[in-house]
Write an enzyme that holds these catalytic residues in place. Structure first.
Site, PDB file in Angstrom:
ATOM      1  N   GLU A  73     -48.034 -43.077 -68.913  1.00 32.41           N
ATOM      2  CA  GLU A  73     -48.977 -42.491 -69.958  1.00 32.41           C
ATOM      3  C   GLU A  73     -50.407 -43.018 -69.250  1.00 32.41           C
ATOM      4  O   GLU A  73     -50.633 -44.133 -68.656  1.00 32.41           O
ATOM      5  CB  GLU A  73     -49.112 -43.417 -71.157  1.00 32.41           C
ATOM      6  CG  GLU A  73     -50.234 -42.905 -72.021  1.00 32.41           C
ATOM      7  CD  GLU A  73     -50.516 -43.825 -73.363  1.00 32.41           C
ATOM      8  OE1 GLU A  73     -51.440 -43.337 -74.074  1.00 32.41           O
ATOM      9  OE2 GLU A  73     -49.645 -44.906 -73.674  1.00 32.41           O
ATOM     10  N   ASP A 141     -55.145 -60.158 -69.486  1.00 32.47           N
ATOM     11  CA  ASP A 141     -56.400 -59.810 -69.559  1.00 32.47           C
ATOM     12  C   ASP A 141     -57.126 -61.099 -69.934  1.00 32.47           C
ATOM     13  O   ASP A 141     -56.853 -61.865 -71.117  1.00 32.47           O
ATOM     14  CB  ASP A 141     -56.588 -58.886 -70.793  1.00 32.47           C
ATOM     15  CG  ASP A 141     -57.969 -58.287 -70.830  1.00 32.47           C
ATOM     16  OD1 ASP A 141     -58.822 -58.688 -70.282  1.00 32.47           O
ATOM     17  OD2 ASP A 141     -58.246 -57.796 -71.980  1.00 32.47           O
ATOM     18  N   ASP A 143     -60.915 -62.647 -70.762  1.00 35.78           N
ATOM     19  CA  ASP A 143     -62.253 -62.012 -71.084  1.00 35.78           C
ATOM     20  C   ASP A 143     -63.232 -63.289 -71.195  1.00 35.78           C
ATOM     21  O   ASP A 143     -63.023 -64.404 -72.181  1.00 35.78           O
ATOM     22  CB  ASP A 143     -62.244 -61.207 -72.834  1.00 35.78           C
ATOM     23  CG  ASP A 143     -63.636 -60.346 -72.463  1.00 35.78           C
ATOM     24  OD1 ASP A 143     -64.593 -60.847 -72.405  1.00 35.78           O
ATOM     25  OD2 ASP A 143     -63.533 -59.348 -73.144  1.00 35.78           O
TER      26      ASP A 143
END
Length: 453
Positions: A73, A141, A143
């Site tokens: 995808e 991830d 941040d």
């Protein structure tokens, strides 16, 4: 064009899709969406992205799964927050043509599914388990906004060289553990383009982890209680630190905290030392330190940094031989972990169907390219000097040419593409080729053995 237009309300999890893109006429000078066509046409490494996502299955070996890439995808974020979910492509040229045609503000990469994502509705009547993720890189991830309670130079999406060491710490701690504790070799670190870093673990055994196994890996790195950044509390369990945490503290956290963060963030200044005193579970020691620090506020400290001076006082009191309670001796470590330890978005790592931004995208807020980061040299990485879209196109317009076949050879993006190819992609594909060949040989041997019976 494979896929269909959707508005991001699908039940699949999306990795923090931006919903607040600034209007075009208000974008900073570094980013101009009209330049994306030139960027995707001349600089974006389409072929390298295809080779990576194919994992050797695009070869001519009999054991290659030719449907592999077509079941991956891709998601495009276009102007005006239009999301194109479940895009899929049959070839490198299909993917490149779609990117050049759509000029997405962002490209996200998802899982490899059991069937072509663009044709998933055709299988809807066949049962719940027909369209399901079967393979996906283990991703992390990190941040900078998750550190807003422990950094004082910036907040929100802003970053500077005073707080960026928090990302350097995260890379060093996680990269070492992923390699030494889990045995992974093919790890890609990428600058998010604005305020953080992404990690892609691409070994075959990592890509095939199920959600429960991914959650176990993510939990291995957890040291915090609670979910709210403003109420994070470190919990270092046991009589002694876990070997991974002890190594991280000794080799990375302690040094960065004392050498970088104490002074750059003024952690023990008059306005901030109470927060650290609140972490000490002994009112006598807290009162003693407060008294000392109020006294030396009134006296001249000379040239010595008051943050370092006060930290040495705190360590001496808490780690002296007089302190019998293990919690007090551990308190120094807990303070360092609270301020410096990596803060991972756990949900991104736990689920196969999360999307994550592709390397070499251009961040629409900053205009900076999402370039790979060499973990062995991550302390040298400067997010403020990462190439911007306007800078790259300016370099092309200067007409500088090299003997290379690609226009990025003559730009400041060239070093990043070359690193991606030589240090990450080539070793990865070599490993994939060996795995495909050995798996094919093993299946043939198994087939022969079954026939002999």
């Amino acid at each position: 064009m494979p896929g269909e237009e959707e508005i991001g309300r699908d039940d699949m999890i999306i990795d923090q899709l931006q919903s607040d893109f600034t209007p075009i006429n208000a974008l900073p000078d570094e980013f101009n969406p009209n330049y994306l066509k030139l960027y995707y046409g001349k600089l974006f490494p389409h072929a390298d992205l295809f080779r990576w996502m194919s994992y050797g299955t695009d070869g001519k070996h009999t054991g290659c799964d030719q449907s592999f890439f077509g079941r991956r995808e891709f998601s495009f974020t276009l102007d005006n927050d239009i999301y194109l979910r479940f895009q899929s492509f049959n070839s490198a040229s299909d993917m490149e043509n779609a990117i050049k045609e759509k000029c997405p503000f962002k490209i996200d990469i998802g899982a490899v599914y059991s069937v072509d994502p663009a044709k998933r509705h055709a299988y809807a009547q066949a049962g719940d388990n027909v369209f399901t993720p079967v393979e996906r890189e283990l991703v992390f991830d990190i941040d900078m906004t998750d550190y807003d309670d422990v950094r004082y130079c910036c907040s929100g999406a802003d970053v500077c060289l005073d707080c960026w060491p928090l990302m350097t710490i995260a890379i060093k701690v996680l990269d070492t553990s992923l390699r030494d504790d889990f045995g992974f070799n093919h790890i890609l670190w990428v600058f998010s383009g604005r305020r953080g870093v992404h990690c892609w673990v691409c070994d075959a055994k990592a890509r095939r982890l199920n959600n429960e196994q991914r959650a176990a890996v993510a939990d291995y790195f957890r040291v915090y209680k609670g979910n709210e950044n403003s109420h994070r509390k470190v919990s270092l369990m046991g009589q002694a630190l876990h070997p991974f945490l002890a190594r991280s503290y000794t080799n990375v956290l302690k040094d960065f905290f004392e050498r970088k963060l104490l002074s750059s963030q003024q952690l023990l200044s008059e306005e901030r030392y109470e927060k650290i005193l609140d972490m000490i579970p002994d009112e006598g020691i807290t009162s003693d330190l407060r008294g000392k620090w109020q006294d030396n506020r009134r006296s001249s400290m000379g040239k010595e940094d008051i943050n370092i001076f006060r930290w040495d006082q705190l360590k001496h009191l808490l780690q002296s031989g007089k302190q019998k309670a293990p919690g007090l001796r551990r308190c120094v470590e807990e303070i360092v972990f609270s301020y410096a330890y990596p803060r991972i978005d756990m949900e991104v790592s736990k689920h196969m169907n999360h999307l994550l931004k592709a390397p070499f995208c251009v961040h629409p807020k900053t205009g900076r390219v999402c370039v790979p980061i060499d973990p062995d040299r991550c302390e040298e990485f400067d997010p403020t000097t990462v190439p911007t879209l306007s800078k790259l196109l300016g370099e092309i317009n200067m007409g500088l040419r090299t003997e290379g076949d690609n226009e990025w050879d003559a730009t400041s993006l060239g070093q990043s593409v070359r690193y991606f190819r030589s240090s990450f992609l080539q070793p990865l594909l070599k490993s994939c080729k060996e795995e495909i060949e050995s798996s094919y040989i093993a299946k043939k041997a198994q087939s022969r053995n079954s026939l002999s019976w």
